[in-house]
Enzyme design. Structure first.
Site, mmCIF file in Angstrom:
data_model
loop_
_atom_site.group_PDB
_atom_site.id
_atom_site.type_symbol
_atom_site.label_atom_id
_atom_site.label_comp_id
_atom_site.label_asym_id
_atom_site.label_seq_id
_atom_site.Cartn_x
_atom_site.Cartn_y
_atom_site.Cartn_z
ATOM 1 N N CYS A 18 0.816 -1.219 0.000
ATOM 2 C CA CYS A 18 0.000 0.000 0.000
ATOM 3 C C CYS A 18 0.848 1.266 0.000
ATOM 4 O O CYS A 18 0.456 2.300 -0.562
ATOM 5 C CB CYS A 18 -0.898 0.034 1.234
ATOM 6 S SG CYS A 18 -1.558 -1.540 1.758
ATOM 7 N N CYS A 73 -2.312 2.983 3.124
ATOM 8 C CA CYS A 73 -3.041 1.966 3.880
ATOM 9 C C CYS A 73 -4.176 2.594 4.690
ATOM 10 O O CYS A 73 -4.168 3.780 4.991
ATOM 11 C CB CYS A 73 -2.079 1.199 4.784
ATOM 12 S SG CYS A 73 -2.718 -0.405 5.297
ATOM 13 N N SER A 77 -13.382 -5.185 8.430
ATOM 14 C CA SER A 77 -12.659 -4.698 7.269
ATOM 15 C C SER A 77 -13.643 -4.246 6.206
ATOM 16 O O SER A 77 -14.783 -4.722 6.144
ATOM 17 C CB SER A 77 -11.779 -5.827 6.712
ATOM 18 O OG SER A 77 -11.367 -5.547 5.398
#
Length: 571
Positions: free
Chosen positions: A52, A125, A474
């Site tokens: 990321c 991220c 998530s």
């Protein structure tokens, strides 16, 4: 020579009193002319922790080129990140949400300590995106946010895949429907290079938010991290932040208004985005002194159609949204249908409507649907309230076939216990798995639980059981999973009182989640309840637990702009 009389950097670069400071600048090779120019902090979350973040140093170099070409002096620095994929499924995930506050605080402290006049922030991220946006609003200097870019899709057995399929593969292996060798082959092909996870998970959701809220340049959320064409946006960001310095703004607090926050929530709903936006938007609002909590976010979700067919609920990846015209195309569709405030200012100096005036939706794209024919008439994420969650909870309904669930509770005191039960298949269809003591204070750190939810989905049980927690999920989670239950167990919320076998009723269409236990019984349990002691008695997690607030207000750790007595930009 720049007139620095109203810029923070005058304190460290002008007059005899700044002689010691200037000695350090000369020691780093700066010239007299560079010291006389505005100082622009170029903040990145570059590191070698994850794909990321790995391209952010390159993109920061392009930002610095833009700043220099426009007459500014860039000063690059880095903040930490905790990478959710690697932190997932173990105690390391307790550090993830905490890192959002550390990122915002470290950027604030670097800017304050060195008197920088403006900031361009680059993030990859999940928590680094809201962390940087929070710092920008807190500081209120001219600021531009830049996303590091998404992954390209992996390719396995003739299909595009993302890391989500690997997480779900863990459950499929446990069920016996996939060989470990197959999972090993898939994981090696799932992430072909740099960038954040490829679906409409938290990073890509917040990247869309950065454009919708007005802190990012139009179109900058789209190009994949691997494409060096991203560098053109980086150069432009450096040039544009210097225009904002020269023109006195607009600064972040003129941009991040209540209307802009509503635009951001609209885009989350329209893309079937991450439930984590229900934490991050209130936290960004808090930095501006705006009361915009989970209730407000969910009110927008309720009236916004899900129109971007993106994974995990839909079919396509973030790179496909970019190919379909990117976030500007999506915003244009929403604006034309009356779902956005077009008069909100953005970092271009123009309004949202002015930015989108010439945007045309490509005719051959399949990702963005018409609001008149949506995937769902209400947003891909909805809020719930009721006797189990008096202050609210949140669930991603994008892709769900059933919207209601009633079943007996199966209680777990932490994520690990639940995950072990799932891997052993030690649970029953129809149960409501309750994971408590994972809230912001009780975790501490409010872990997200993709390992557990993906394992359930990989076993084919994503909608045959429900999962309820005071923790979070998530952006890649799918299935009947309800998070952010507030008040949390550590604060004595009703979730702390649930026992095995209690009936829990959930209706996502009505926005209700109830614990079907008589009030007299709950009162008796409440009288006998004793808070569970955390095993973190020192360090960053202990300190976080002492100050963090409820999830429905963004899990913030300080009073915010409502209590401040000065703004950094005006020192």
């Amino acid at each position: 020579m720049t007139d620095k009389s109203k810029l923070p950097s005058r304190h460290v670069s002008v007059g005899p009193q700044s002689a010691p400071h200037r000695a350090f600048y000369y020691a780093m090779g700066m010239t007299e002319a560079e010291i006389a120019q505005p100082f622009v902090g170029v903040a990145t979350t570059w590191n070698e922790n994850a794909p990321c973040n790995i391209t952010l140093h390159r993109q920061a170099a392009a930002v610095k080129h833009g700043v220099k070409s426009a007459g500014g002096t860039p000063r690059e620095f880095a903040a930490i990140t905790v990478t959710d994929v690697i932190a997932m499924g173990h105690q390391g995930m307790k550090a993830s949400l905490v890192s959002r506050e550390v990122i915002a605080d470290s950027v604030e402290l670097t800017m304050r300590g060195h008197c920088y006049d403006a900031i361009v922030g680059l993030a990859g991220c999940d928590k680094s995106l809201p962390g940087l946006m929070m710092a920008m609003v807190r500081l209120d200097v001219p600021a531009i946010f830049l996303y590091g870019g998404t992954n390209l899709p992996g390719r396995w057995r003739g299909k595009d895949i993302s890391l989500l399929e690997v997480f779900e593969g863990v459950g499929t292996v446990a069920k016996g429907d996939m060989e470990e060798a197959e999972l090993e082959g898939m994981l090696r092909k799932s992430v072909p290079g740099p960038g954040s996870c490829a679906g409409q998970f938290t990073a890509n959701t917040m990247a869309c938010v950065s454009e919708a809220i007005g802190l990012a340049l139009p179109g900058s959320a789209g190009p994949p991290a691997a494409y060096e064409s991203r560098d053109a946006y980086a150069v432009h960001a450096g040039e544009q932040v210097m225009r904002l310095v020269a023109e006195g703004g607009p600064r972040p607090r003129r941009i991040v208004t209540r209307a802009a926050l509503e635009n951001a929530a609209t885009v989350v709903a329209a893309t079937g985005g991450s439930t984590n936006a229900g934490l991050h938007l209130p936290a960004i609002a808090h930095e501006a002194g705006i009361d915009f909590g989970l209730d407000d976010v969910c009110e927008i979700f309720k009236r916004t159609p899900w129109i971007a067919d993106l994974k995990p609920g839909g079919r396509y990846l973030h790179v496909d949204l970019w190919a379909a015209g990117g976030v500007p195309a999506l915003l244009k569709v929403l604006l034309d249908a009356g779902y956005l405030h077009g008069d909100c200012l953005t970092v271009t100096g123009k309004t949202m409507a002015e930015n989108l005036a010439d945007v045309v939706l490509p005719e051959d794209q399949k990702v963005i649907l018409s609001p008149r024919a949506p995937l769902s008439p209400t947003g891909g994420v909805v809020g719930l309230k009721g006797s189990l969650a008096p202050d609210g909870a949140i669930v991603k309904v994008a892709g769900l076939k059933r919207m209601a669930f009633r079943g007996p509770a199966r209680v777990f005191e932490n994520e690990e216990d639940c995950f072990r039960a799932v891997i052993r298949r030690d649970y029953r269809e129809g149960e409501v798995l309750v994971i408590r003591n994972e809230g912001p204070k009780g975790g501490p750190g409010m872990r997200e639980m993709l390992s557990t939810t993906a394992a359930l989905y990989g076993q084919g049980m994503g909608e045959k059981v429900a999962l309820v927690t005071d923790g979070r999920f998530s952006g890649g989670t799918r299935g009947f999973c309800i998070g952010h239950v507030s008040p949390e167990a550590a604060s004595g919320g009703p979730i702390a009182l649930v026992r095995d076998g209690d009936s829990i009723a959930i209706d996502a269409e009505a926005g209700i989640m109830d614990l079907e236990v008589p009030e007299a019984e709950l009162a008796a349990r409440r009288a006998a309840w004793v808070p569970r002691e955390t095993e973190y008695g020192s360090g960053a997690l202990w300190r976080y637990a002492q100050t963090v607030g409820s999830a429905h207000k963004g899990a913030v750790t300080h009073p915010g702009a409502a209590k401040e007595t000065h703004i950094y930009a005006e020192i």
